[in-house]
Design a protein around this motif. Structure first.
Motif, PDB file in Angstrom:
ATOM      1  N   VAL A 140      18.099  37.908  81.338  1.00 52.18           N
ATOM      2  CA  VAL A 140      18.504  36.605  81.861  1.00 52.18           C
ATOM      3  C   VAL A 140      18.063  35.497  80.912  1.00 52.18           C
ATOM      4  CG1 VAL A 140      18.198  34.955  83.742  1.00 52.18           C
ATOM      5  CG2 VAL A 140      18.491  37.387  84.250  1.00 52.18           C
ATOM      6  N   PHE A 141      16.847  35.610  80.415  1.00 56.52           N
ATOM      7  CA  PHE A 141      16.349  34.589  79.486  1.00 56.52           C
ATOM      8  C   PHE A 141      17.215  34.545  78.229  1.00 56.52           C
ATOM      9  CE2 PHE A 141      13.140  33.948  82.370  1.00 56.52           C
ATOM     10  CZ  PHE A 141      12.085  33.165  81.926  1.00 56.52           C
ATOM     11  N   GLU A 142      17.595  35.700  77.739  1.00 58.74           N
ATOM     12  CA  GLU A 142      18.431  35.741  76.536  1.00 58.74           C
ATOM     13  C   GLU A 142      19.811  35.166  76.813  1.00 58.74           C
ATOM     14  OE1 GLU A 142      18.321  39.820  75.354  1.00 58.74           O
ATOM     15  OE2 GLU A 142      16.373  39.637  74.330  1.00 58.74           O
ATOM     16  N   ASP A 143      20.398  35.525  77.974  1.00 59.12           N
ATOM     17  CA  ASP A 143      21.729  35.018  78.304  1.00 59.12           C
ATOM     18  C   ASP A 143      21.737  33.502  78.447  1.00 59.12           C
ATOM     19  OD1 ASP A 143      22.703  37.580  78.287  1.00 59.12           O
ATOM     20  OD2 ASP A 143      22.677  37.830  80.469  1.00 59.12           O
ATOM     21  N   LEU A 144      20.643  32.929  78.952  1.00 57.68           N
ATOM     22  CA  LEU A 144      20.567  31.486  79.169  1.00 57.68           C
ATOM     23  C   LEU A 144      19.980  30.738  77.976  1.00 57.68           C
ATOM     24  CD1 LEU A 144      19.333  31.389  82.886  1.00 57.68           C
ATOM     25  CD2 LEU A 144      21.662  31.084  82.021  1.00 57.68           C
ATOM     26  N   GLY A 145      19.603  31.476  76.936  1.00 57.70           N
ATOM     27  CA  GLY A 145      19.051  30.858  75.737  1.00 57.70           C
ATOM     28  C   GLY A 145      17.667  30.276  75.932  1.00 57.70           C
ATOM     29  N   ILE A 146      16.884  30.901  76.810  1.00 54.99           N
ATOM     30  CA  ILE A 146      15.538  30.412  77.112  1.00 54.99           C
ATOM     31  C   ILE A 146      14.507  31.202  76.316  1.00 54.99           C
ATOM     32  CG2 ILE A 146      13.822  30.035  78.915  1.00 54.99           C
ATOM     33  CD1 ILE A 146      16.119  30.033  80.940  1.00 54.99           C
ATOM     34  N   ALA A 147      13.667  30.509  75.575  1.00 50.27           N
ATOM     35  CA  ALA A 147      12.561  31.167  74.891  1.00 50.27           C
ATOM     36  C   ALA A 147      11.465  31.477  75.909  1.00 50.27           C
ATOM     37  CB  ALA A 147      12.013  30.271  73.787  1.00 50.27           C
ATOM     38  N   VAL A 148      10.695  32.510  75.659  1.00 53.66           N
ATOM     39  CA  VAL A 148       9.604  32.849  76.560  1.00 53.66           C
ATOM     40  C   VAL A 148       8.626  31.676  76.597  1.00 53.66           C
ATOM     41  CG1 VAL A 148       7.710  34.443  77.025  1.00 53.66           C
ATOM     42  CG2 VAL A 148       9.846  35.294  76.049  1.00 53.66           C
ATOM     43  N   PRO A 149       8.381  31.089  77.772  1.00 52.24           N
ATOM     44  CA  PRO A 149       7.527  29.901  77.850  1.00 52.24           C
ATOM     45  C   PRO A 149       6.075  30.200  77.515  1.00 52.24           C
ATOM     46  CG  PRO A 149       8.104  30.672  80.052  1.00 52.24           C
ATOM     47  CD  PRO A 149       8.916  31.479  79.088  1.00 52.24           C
ATOM     48  N   LYS A 150       5.511  29.415  76.626  1.00 51.87           N
ATOM     49  CA  LYS A 150       4.116  29.577  76.237  1.00 51.87           C
ATOM     50  C   LYS A 150       3.208  28.581  76.943  1.00 51.87           C
ATOM     51  CE  LYS A 150       5.204  31.494  71.684  1.00 51.87           C
ATOM     52  NZ  LYS A 150       5.019  31.366  70.215  1.00 51.87           N
ATOM     53  N   THR A 151       3.777  27.537  77.516  1.00 46.26           N
ATOM     54  CA  THR A 151       3.004  26.547  78.260  1.00 46.26           C
ATOM     55  C   THR A 151       3.645  26.362  79.624  1.00 46.26           C
ATOM     56  OG1 THR A 151       4.289  24.641  77.509  1.00 46.26           O
ATOM     57  CG2 THR A 151       2.443  25.351  76.112  1.00 46.26           C
ATOM     58  N   TRP A 152       2.891  25.748  80.544  1.00 43.70           N
ATOM     59  CA  TRP A 152       3.446  25.484  81.869  1.00 43.70           C
ATOM     60  C   TRP A 152       4.535  24.417  81.789  1.00 43.70           C
ATOM     61  CZ3 TRP A 152       3.084  28.904  85.380  1.00 43.70           C
ATOM     62  CH2 TRP A 152       1.959  29.727  85.470  1.00 43.70           C
ATOM     63  N   GLN A 153       4.462  23.541  80.836  1.00 44.30           N
ATOM     64  CA  GLN A 153       5.531  22.559  80.650  1.00 44.30           C
ATOM     65  C   GLN A 153       6.826  23.267  80.275  1.00 44.30           C
ATOM     66  OE1 GLN A 153       4.757  19.672  77.554  1.00 44.30           O
ATOM     67  NE2 GLN A 153       6.402  18.302  78.231  1.00 44.30           N
ATOM     68  N   GLU A 154       6.727  24.242  79.386  1.00 46.92           N
ATOM     69  CA  GLU A 154       7.910  25.004  78.989  1.00 46.92           C
ATOM     70  C   GLU A 154       8.415  25.861  80.150  1.00 46.92           C
ATOM     71  OE1 GLU A 154       6.753  27.233  75.574  1.00 46.92           O
ATOM     72  OE2 GLU A 154       6.652  25.488  74.241  1.00 46.92           O
ATOM     73  N   TYR A 155       7.502  26.336  80.983  1.00 45.97           N
ATOM     74  CA  TYR A 155       7.903  27.136  82.153  1.00 45.97           C
ATOM     75  C   TYR A 155       8.721  26.280  83.126  1.00 45.97           C
ATOM     76  CZ  TYR A 155       7.397  30.449  86.059  1.00 45.97           C
ATOM     77  OH  TYR A 155       7.637  31.328  87.083  1.00 45.97           O
ATOM     78  N   GLU A 156       8.312  25.021  83.322  1.00 42.83           N
ATOM     79  CA  GLU A 156       9.070  24.132  84.197  1.00 42.83           C
ATOM     80  C   GLU A 156      10.459  23.850  83.615  1.00 42.83           C
ATOM     81  OE1 GLU A 156       9.033  19.552  85.900  1.00 42.83           O
ATOM     82  OE2 GLU A 156       7.155  20.427  85.141  1.00 42.83           O
ATOM     83  N   ALA A 157      10.514  23.651  82.317  1.00 41.90           N
ATOM     84  CA  ALA A 157      11.819  23.426  81.681  1.00 41.90           C
ATOM     85  C   ALA A 157      12.716  24.643  81.857  1.00 41.90           C
ATOM     86  CB  ALA A 157      11.628  23.107  80.194  1.00 41.90           C
ATOM     87  N   ALA A 158      12.127  25.838  81.714  1.00 37.39           N
ATOM     88  CA  ALA A 158      12.890  27.072  81.925  1.00 37.39           C
ATOM     89  C   ALA A 158      13.370  27.155  83.373  1.00 37.39           C
ATOM     90  CB  ALA A 158      12.037  28.279  81.568  1.00 37.39           C
ATOM     91  N   ALA A 159      12.520  26.721  84.303  1.00 43.20           N
ATOM     92  CA  ALA A 159      12.875  26.762  85.720  1.00 43.20           C
ATOM     93  C   ALA A 159      14.109  25.912  85.998  1.00 43.20           C
ATOM     94  CB  ALA A 159      11.697  26.278  86.563  1.00 43.20           C
ATOM     95  N   ARG A 160      14.229  24.768  85.326  1.00 46.18           N
ATOM     96  CA  ARG A 160      15.378  23.888  85.551  1.00 46.18           C
ATOM     97  C   ARG A 160      16.663  24.525  85.000  1.00 46.18           C
ATOM     98  NH1 ARG A 160      13.605  19.277  87.631  1.00 46.18           N
ATOM     99  NH2 ARG A 160      11.379  18.778  87.372  1.00 46.18           N
ATOM    100  N   THR A 161      16.546  25.189  83.864  1.00 45.38           N
ATOM    101  CA  THR A 161      17.716  25.877  83.309  1.00 45.38           C
ATOM    102  C   THR A 161      18.137  27.032  84.207  1.00 45.38           C
ATOM    103  OG1 THR A 161      17.045  25.288  81.053  1.00 45.38           O
ATOM    104  CG2 THR A 161      18.605  27.108  81.297  1.00 45.38           C
TER     105      THR A 161
END
Length: 449
Positions: free
Chosen positions: A172-193
């Motif tokens: 799913v992450f690959e299909d949506l172009g999401i990099a594995v989140p390394k910070t909680w800020q990046e995790y929230e951004a991934a959550a929105r996508t």
């Protein structure tokens, strides 16, 4: 696996001092009360039968192996629900009635509560116990060795740990172009996508206070502190509020599923359907996903927990248990022998990892072949390498209070209300802090502000 350094966490967590001068039931040879850690713990002269309560899947296989190899010390196993789901209450009732088993599975966070109830046997004088300290990860031994100042006892044998990491749907992450989140800020951004794609990044359960505590643990937000013989409740502190505010924002923006309970058929269905695409969980969670999301085999991967500060390598710990000898056992020497074998013997460790998904506390367990091999369900990733790194990042100074059952109940009830819109997670911290302090006072414990 890198081991955590030895600290004074055992003493900081100690249930000791005048406020907790407990009488220890030794049970040696039918003995009575009042014996100290130096009391006798002599082996029995004949055959012995022990009762043991545990909720680990596959435990019967380990017990059968012990019984075959130790004909003079037989163990009768009772499979029980997990600790707070019934076992702890049943153990408490059995202790009051004088009908408790010889051994019980007790999580690290509940040991102090059972000590407070005079429910544990100090096994430090039993053969081989103190010598076993070096066989376990340092921080786990410090969790079972505590007592009054200068009078530490050993109240259980470490069994497993729960270093946390991020399970995620790699496809799913690959299909949506999401990099594995390394910070909680990046995790929230991934959550929105992920949400824009009609899915949820994860679920926020109403009744898993242990899980939420693991998130606090990662941010070094210990719940209690010791000041001499007094306790200080620190549930509501800046580090905790940072975690609570983050997840409250995720809930408010509907980025997480709030109608799914942990370990429920509905959650498993959401994993299989792809509705929920990550799970922040412990090492033992690898088998939970494997066994309950079979339709997604090969699609999951494991990465370190997102960090509050880029570049850090902190991890929380969720769960982990011990094998404790209970007060009143007439055979503490034999019970201790079984507890040590169960949690250090390579064959027993292999069974408990394979069948129960346990991540062993014993150093010998780190050499298990299963912990070094790629795992098919996770696309042939050697996932335990991630958990080995996570274990090295667990804060050893985290302090459990002596009334954790109450604290967890306050957290659980408050979280349910917050998810329902009746309050916020920040409010829950404040309420739990005050309620936990009152709980300590009701136990006649000294509480400092």
């Amino acid at each position: 696996m890198a081991m955590l350094g030895r600290t004074s966490v055992g003493r900081r967590w100690a249930v000791g001092g005048a406020a907790l001068a407990l009488t220890v039931v030794t049970g040696c040879g039918g003995g009575g009360t009042g014996e100290s850690a130096a009391g006798a713990c002599e082996p029995a002269s004949g055959k012995v039968t022990l009762q043991y309560w545990s909720w680990v899947p596959g435990m019967e296989q380990a017990v059968d192996l012990w019984n075959r190899e130790h004909p003079d010390i037989q163990v009768e196993l009772k499979n029980t629900p997990s600790g707070n789901a019934g076992t702890y209450q049943n153990l408490s009732n059995a202790l009051k009635a004088g009908k408790a088993p010889d051994l019980g599975q007790i999580e690290y966070d509940s040991l102090a509560s059972f000590r407070l109830k005079e429910g544990l046997r100090d096994i430090s004088s039993c053969p081989g116990v103190t010598e076993a300290e070096t066989r376990f990860a340092d921080w786990t031994w410090s969790q079972v060795e505590f007592g009054a100042e200068g009078e530490d006892g050993v109240w259980a044998v470490p069994q497993d740990t729960g270093p946390m990491a991020l399970f995620y749907r790699k496809d799913v992450f690959e299909d949506l172009g999401i990099a594995v989140p390394k910070t909680w800020q990046e995790y929230e951004a991934a959550a929105r996508t992920v949400r824009k794609a009609g899915k949820y990044i994860t679920h926020f359960p109403q009744t898993d206070p242990n899980w939420f505590t693991g998130l606090l643990w990662q941010n070094e937000a210990t719940l209690f502190e010791r000041e001499g013989d007094a306790w200080k409740v620190t549930v509501d502190r800046p580090e905790s509020r940072q975690v609570a505010d983050y997840w409250q924002n995720m809930i408010d923006d509907k980025l997480v599923a709030t109608d799914l309970q942990g370990f429920s058929p509905a959650l498993y269905k959401s994993w299989n359907s792809g509705e929920v695409v990550t799970w922040i969980s412990a090492a033992w969670g690898y088998s939970t996903l494997r066994d309950n999301a079979k339709a997604t085999s090969g699609k999951w991967a494991v990465a370190p927990m997102p960090q509050w500060k880029a570049g850090e390598k902190r991890a929380g710990n969720w769960g982990g248990s011990t094998t404790a000898v209970l007060a009143g056992s007439p055979h503490p020497a034999e019970a201790s022998q079984f507890a040590l074998w169960l949690n250090t013997d390579p064959k027993a460790l292999e069974i408990l990892n394979r069948e129960g998904g346990l991540y062993p506390a014993a150093k010998a367990g780190l050499d298990l072949p299963a912990l070094k091999k790629p795992v098919d369900f996770y696309g042939r990733q050697p996932v335990f390498d991630v958990f080995a790194e996570a274990s090295a990042g667990v804060d050893t100074g985290f302090t459990w209070g002596p009334t954790m059952t109450d604290t967890y109940r306050f957290l659980s009830d408050g979280t349910a209300n917050a998810i329902g819109g009746g309050s916020t997670l920040g409010d829950v911290l404040k309420q739990t802090d005050a309620q936990s302090a009152e709980s300590l006072r009701k136990q006649s414990l000294d509480v400092t502000e």
